[in-house]
Design a protein around this motif. Sequence first.
Motif, mmCIF file in Angstrom:
data_model
loop_
_atom_site.group_PDB
_atom_site.id
_atom_site.type_symbol
_atom_site.label_atom_id
_atom_site.label_comp_id
_atom_site.label_asym_id
_atom_site.label_seq_id
_atom_site.Cartn_x
_atom_site.Cartn_y
_atom_site.Cartn_z
ATOM 1 N N PRO A 46 26.263 11.680 30.895
ATOM 2 C CA PRO A 46 25.837 12.392 32.098
ATOM 3 C C PRO A 46 26.974 13.162 32.770
ATOM 4 C CG PRO A 46 26.051 10.073 32.541
ATOM 5 C CD PRO A 46 26.332 10.243 31.104
ATOM 6 N N ILE A 47 28.227 12.719 32.618
ATOM 7 C CA ILE A 47 29.342 13.509 33.167
ATOM 8 C C ILE A 47 30.368 13.697 32.065
ATOM 9 C CG2 ILE A 47 29.158 13.017 35.646
ATOM 10 C CD1 ILE A 47 31.082 10.668 35.165
ATOM 11 N N PRO A 48 31.087 14.841 32.040
ATOM 12 C CA PRO A 48 32.005 15.150 30.937
ATOM 13 C C PRO A 48 33.102 14.120 30.742
ATOM 14 C CG PRO A 48 31.602 17.098 32.254
ATOM 15 C CD PRO A 48 30.978 15.959 32.992
ATOM 16 N N VAL A 49 33.463 13.381 31.805
ATOM 17 C CA VAL A 49 34.560 12.406 31.680
ATOM 18 C C VAL A 49 34.209 11.341 30.647
ATOM 19 C CG1 VAL A 49 36.027 10.853 32.979
ATOM 20 C CG2 VAL A 49 35.024 12.831 34.105
ATOM 21 N N LEU A 50 32.906 11.110 30.435
ATOM 22 C CA LEU A 50 32.497 10.040 29.536
ATOM 23 C C LEU A 50 32.533 10.445 28.066
ATOM 24 C CD1 LEU A 50 29.536 8.395 31.430
ATOM 25 C CD2 LEU A 50 31.846 7.576 31.156
ATOM 26 N N PHE A 51 33.026 11.669 27.767
ATOM 27 C CA PHE A 51 33.019 12.140 26.382
ATOM 28 C C PHE A 51 33.701 11.184 25.400
ATOM 29 C CE2 PHE A 51 35.314 14.587 23.092
ATOM 30 C CZ PHE A 51 34.228 14.961 22.330
ATOM 31 N N PRO A 52 34.935 10.720 25.678
ATOM 32 C CA PRO A 52 35.571 9.815 24.706
ATOM 33 C C PRO A 52 34.767 8.541 24.481
ATOM 34 C CG PRO A 52 37.123 10.436 26.431
ATOM 35 C CD PRO A 52 35.799 10.964 26.844
ATOM 36 N N ILE A 53 34.191 8.017 25.567
ATOM 37 C CA ILE A 53 33.433 6.777 25.425
ATOM 38 C C ILE A 53 32.173 7.012 24.600
ATOM 39 C CG2 ILE A 53 32.176 5.038 26.740
ATOM 40 C CD1 ILE A 53 34.288 5.250 28.841
ATOM 41 N N ASN A 54 31.524 8.179 24.797
ATOM 42 C CA ASN A 54 30.346 8.482 24.002
ATOM 43 C C ASN A 54 30.686 8.623 22.528
ATOM 44 O OD1 ASN A 54 28.481 8.443 26.045
ATOM 45 N ND2 ASN A 54 28.787 10.590 26.579
ATOM 46 N N VAL A 55 31.839 9.264 22.242
ATOM 47 C CA VAL A 55 32.239 9.419 20.836
ATOM 48 C C VAL A 55 32.502 8.060 20.218
ATOM 49 C CG1 VAL A 55 34.041 10.300 19.325
ATOM 50 C CG2 VAL A 55 33.122 11.740 21.111
ATOM 51 N N ILE A 56 33.238 7.211 20.957
ATOM 52 C CA ILE A 56 33.507 5.868 20.439
ATOM 53 C C ILE A 56 32.197 5.129 20.221
ATOM 54 C CG2 ILE A 56 34.525 3.641 21.005
ATOM 55 C CD1 ILE A 56 36.723 5.155 22.450
ATOM 56 N N GLY A 57 31.254 5.319 21.160
ATOM 57 C CA GLY A 57 29.959 4.654 21.023
ATOM 58 C C GLY A 57 29.222 5.096 19.772
ATOM 59 N N GLU A 58 29.302 6.401 19.449
ATOM 60 C CA GLU A 58 28.652 6.887 18.234
ATOM 61 C C GLU A 58 29.265 6.252 16.988
ATOM 62 O OE1 GLU A 58 26.089 8.999 17.415
ATOM 63 O OE2 GLU A 58 25.577 8.707 19.531
ATOM 64 N N PHE A 59 30.626 6.194 16.955
ATOM 65 C CA PHE A 59 31.262 5.649 15.765
ATOM 66 C C PHE A 59 31.192 4.131 15.718
ATOM 67 C CE2 PHE A 59 33.119 9.860 15.599
ATOM 68 C CZ PHE A 59 33.045 10.115 14.254
ATOM 69 N N ALA A 60 30.912 3.500 16.862
ATOM 70 C CA ALA A 60 30.815 2.029 16.863
ATOM 71 C C ALA A 60 29.507 1.557 16.267
ATOM 72 C CB ALA A 60 30.964 1.497 18.285
ATOM 73 N N ASN A 61 28.468 2.420 16.278
ATOM 74 C CA ASN A 61 27.159 1.978 15.779
ATOM 75 C C ASN A 61 27.192 1.464 14.338
ATOM 76 O OD1 ASN A 61 25.850 2.419 18.126
ATOM 77 N ND2 ASN A 61 25.020 4.415 17.579
ATOM 78 N N PRO A 62 27.683 2.264 13.367
ATOM 79 C CA PRO A 62 27.665 1.754 11.995
ATOM 80 C C PRO A 62 28.535 0.518 11.839
ATOM 81 C CG PRO A 62 28.946 3.757 12.109
ATOM 82 C CD PRO A 62 28.239 3.629 13.414
ATOM 83 N N ILE A 63 29.680 0.469 12.558
ATOM 84 C CA ILE A 63 30.556 -0.695 12.435
ATOM 85 C C ILE A 63 29.860 -1.923 12.999
ATOM 86 C CG2 ILE A 63 32.765 -1.645 13.140
ATOM 87 C CD1 ILE A 63 33.839 1.185 13.173
#
Lengths: 239, 84
Positions: free
Chosen positions: A157-174
């Motif tokens: 929802p806010i651009p500051v969360l971009f790194p966390i969203n990316v980590i969240g995407e890559f955390a799914n398969p792991i």
Amino acid sequence: MGMMKIPMIAHEPDFMIHGVLKYHAFGQELWISDTTVGAWIITAVLLLFGFIVSRKLKHVSESDTPGLLQSGLEIAMEALENMTAGILGANNRRFMNYIGTIFLFILLCNLSGLVGLRAPTADFGVTFLLGLFTFFIVNYQGLKNRGVRHFTSLFEPIPVLFPINVIGEFANPISISLRLFANLLSGVIIIGLWYGMMPWFMKIVLPAALHVYCDLFSGAIQTYVFCMLTMVYINDKME
Amino acid sequence: MNISGQDFIYGCSAIGAGLALIAGIGPGVGQGIAAGQGAAAVGRNPGAKSDITSTMLLGQAVAETTGLYGLVVAIILMFVKPFG
């Protein structure tokens, strides 16, 4: 130096992956291990089953009374359809093949501890590959259905969360692969410790309870969870 | 008694593996809460028992994950010996 041998234990508890055959390829020393052999056996069983069943059901006409095999398969297909439709809704037809395939493969892998194989899913190589399949399917669906918004949604929802969203995407398969792996590994370790450390009279009937919990119950639940989470991740990217 | 650096690292790894399994507390509490709420839900609406049970088991299996991460860390410390 490793650990000291404790003389009370008759056999060293054994739950590791063993190499069967060593070969060299691409300048590396590689092994055909228990996992590989188990996965081959399970693949062969599934292929044989599919081949025989398709041969048998090819000549069934509509007027025939369905036999036990046909009825059972129809019930299973209906269960699969309900399971996928419960999460994916009307899109379920497109993913039923994949979900059904990984469901059967993981289920047979998890249950293979019952027939004395070391469960192939108790190897992180196998489960991580399954997690990567999920990852690529999810991201392909995201790109196909949402186009550029697949990337811009990372800034919500806010651009500051971009790194966390990316980590969240890559955390799914792991996370889904580690969940499956660690459940199966804990079962393999508990059963391996029991067989390795108990005196002979404890190995006769009692391990059946452990096999029922660790192989049947835990294995079936984790199979279901893996397929469910794969579908949930896909559904997140559908619109 | 002489303890070499290697033995000290193995000992500390074993202690770390034991500490990693403190992670088991969280999933235990979480699964207990889920099971308790499931039992309460069945008590209120016995007709939906199968739905409640499958939802509860799915949630519990997902809640178990953090405990299993602890297990994986402990196993890596004990058998892969990353610091030895």
